[in-house]
Design an enzyme around this catalytic site. Structure first.
Site, mmCIF file in Angstrom:
data_model
loop_
_atom_site.group_PDB
_atom_site.id
_atom_site.type_symbol
_atom_site.label_atom_id
_atom_site.label_comp_id
_atom_site.label_asym_id
_atom_site.label_seq_id
_atom_site.Cartn_x
_atom_site.Cartn_y
_atom_site.Cartn_z
ATOM 1 N N ARG A 1 2.583 28.187 -21.095
ATOM 2 C CA ARG A 1 4.013 28.491 -21.121
ATOM 3 C C ARG A 1 4.583 28.445 -19.701
ATOM 4 N NH1 ARG A 1 3.061 32.106 -24.233
ATOM 5 N NH2 ARG A 1 3.234 30.863 -26.097
ATOM 6 N N TYR B 1 -4.465 33.998 -30.213
ATOM 7 C CA TYR B 1 -5.841 33.535 -29.978
ATOM 8 C C TYR B 1 -6.343 33.855 -28.567
ATOM 9 C CZ TYR B 1 -5.121 30.799 -34.281
ATOM 10 O OH TYR B 1 -4.873 30.398 -35.577
ATOM 11 N N HIS C 1 13.727 32.754 -33.663
ATOM 12 C CA HIS C 1 14.038 33.933 -34.473
ATOM 13 C C HIS C 1 13.139 35.073 -34.027
ATOM 14 C CE1 HIS C 1 16.134 30.888 -36.713
ATOM 15 N NE2 HIS C 1 16.691 31.808 -37.466
ATOM 16 N N GLU D 1 12.534 23.068 -40.900
ATOM 17 C CA GLU D 1 11.131 22.807 -41.196
ATOM 18 C C GLU D 1 10.477 22.078 -40.020
ATOM 19 O OE1 GLU D 1 8.249 20.422 -44.210
ATOM 20 O OE2 GLU D 1 10.402 20.422 -44.662
ATOM 21 N N LYS E 1 -2.691 35.950 -16.382
ATOM 22 C CA LYS E 1 -2.534 34.949 -17.454
ATOM 23 C C LYS E 1 -1.241 34.166 -17.250
ATOM 24 C CE LYS E 1 -1.324 34.128 -22.209
ATOM 25 N NZ LYS E 1 -0.870 34.611 -23.512
ATOM 26 N N GLY F 1 10.672 38.692 -29.128
ATOM 27 C CA GLY F 1 9.787 38.679 -27.951
ATOM 28 C C GLY F 1 9.998 37.423 -27.117
ATOM 29 N N ASP G 1 7.494 25.233 -28.893
ATOM 30 C CA ASP G 1 6.477 25.199 -29.942
ATOM 31 C C ASP G 1 5.147 25.253 -29.209
ATOM 32 O OD1 ASP G 1 6.122 25.030 -32.817
ATOM 33 O OD2 ASP G 1 5.016 23.198 -32.401
HETATM 34 P P1 IMP Z 1 4.835 29.072 -32.875
HETATM 35 O O1 IMP Z 1 5.444 30.404 -32.553
HETATM 36 O O2 IMP Z 1 5.227 28.510 -34.203
HETATM 37 O O3 IMP Z 1 4.998 28.091 -31.752
HETATM 38 O O4 IMP Z 1 3.269 29.359 -33.072
HETATM 39 C C1 IMP Z 1 2.459 29.548 -31.981
HETATM 40 C C2 IMP Z 1 1.063 29.961 -32.438
HETATM 41 O O5 IMP Z 1 0.179 29.761 -31.344
HETATM 42 C C3 IMP Z 1 0.985 31.436 -32.804
HETATM 43 O O6 IMP Z 1 0.026 31.595 -33.812
HETATM 44 C C4 IMP Z 1 0.501 32.078 -31.505
HETATM 45 O O7 IMP Z 1 -0.245 33.237 -31.743
HETATM 46 C C5 IMP Z 1 -0.357 30.982 -30.885
HETATM 47 N N1 IMP Z 1 -0.172 31.031 -29.418
HETATM 48 C C6 IMP Z 1 0.805 30.419 -28.703
HETATM 49 N N2 IMP Z 1 0.719 30.748 -27.403
HETATM 50 C C7 IMP Z 1 -0.322 31.613 -27.310
HETATM 51 C C8 IMP Z 1 -0.875 32.325 -26.212
HETATM 52 O O8 IMP Z 1 -0.421 32.293 -25.048
HETATM 53 N N3 IMP Z 1 -1.938 33.102 -26.508
HETATM 54 C C9 IMP Z 1 -2.447 33.203 -27.763
HETATM 55 N N4 IMP Z 1 -1.956 32.580 -28.819
HETATM 56 C C10 IMP Z 1 -0.887 31.781 -28.591
#
Ligand code: IMP
Length: 191
Positions: free
Chosen positions: A178, A151, A5, A36, A172, A8, A65
């Site tokens: 990813r 983060y 959803h 969920e 990066k 980006g 995820d």
């Molecule tokens: P999702 O979108 O439910 O998978 O949550 C992913 C979480 O991990 C989010 O809080 C993102 O900010 C964090 N996250 C995932 N990939 C990165 C990254 O490449 N850099 C910084 N935070 C990330």
């Protein structure tokens, strides 16, 4: 279709898949409900999202995820990475989340941390293929750099000295969790 959803994420995935002649539709655009995320692994949660989307649409679906893990916290925040930034009134505060991680992990001399990204491709008949990419390194606090997201400002990859928040985006993306998960998916299913 991509089980997200998040616009980006949809754009990033569409760019990655365009060379293969694949069109990408987002679950959000089709009005699919958000399932969920009840599993305790990245692959498990990506699988839930991909299967729900594939079954609802009759199309192959890709879900991801991802999250941040800290060794001194037994892998937390892990699958709860986004939740740790959640504000009680709604919205997310990553400065607060990074301060919480640092405060809890600080007593341990172990600074090992890593990002993970699970990608799961699901077909309407229930078949799934999963891929897990990780990038290992260490956490630092206070956060450094205003690039990237989430983060990024508290993570330095192995062998580096800049945080993901300080690095050029292309640098990066060359080593990220990813990118590593996508490389596996491409090798197994697309190339
Ligand atoms: P999702 O979108 O439910 O998978 O949550 C992913 C979480 O991990 C989010 O809080 C993102 O900010 C964090 N996250 C995932 N990939 C990165 C990254 O490449 N850099 C910084 N935070 C990330």
């Amino acid at each position: 279709m991509i089980a997200t959803h998040n616009e980006g994420k949809r754009r990033e995935v569409a760019e990655l898949l365009a060379p293969y002649g694949l069109d990408v539709v987002a679950a959000g655009a089709l009005g699919l409900p958000v399932p969920e995320e009840s599993e305790d692994s990245f692959l498990g949660n990506a699988r839930i999202k991909a299967l729900a989307a594939a079954r609802a649409t009759g199309l192959p679906a890709l879900a991801d995820d991802s999250g941040f893990s800290v060794a001194a916290l037994g892998g937390d925040p892990g699958v709860r990475t986004a939740d740790w930034a959640e504000l009680p009134g709604g919205g997310r505060d990553y400065a607060m989340a990074m301060a919480k991680v640092a405060a809890l992990a600080e007593p341990s001399p172990d600074r090992h941390a890593w990002f993970s990204c699970a990608l799961v491709l699901a077909w309407p008949d229930g078949h799934t293929e999963g891929f897990l990419g990780e990038v290992h390194g260490r956490w630092v606090h206070p956060p450094r750099g205003d690039r990237g997201f989430g983060y990024d400002p508290m993570f330095i990859a192995e062998g580096g000295d800049e945080t993901f928040g300080e690095m050029e985006p292309a640098a990066k993306h060359a080593i990220s969790h990813r990118a590593r998960a996508f490389a596996q998916l491409r090798a197994a299913c697309l190339d």
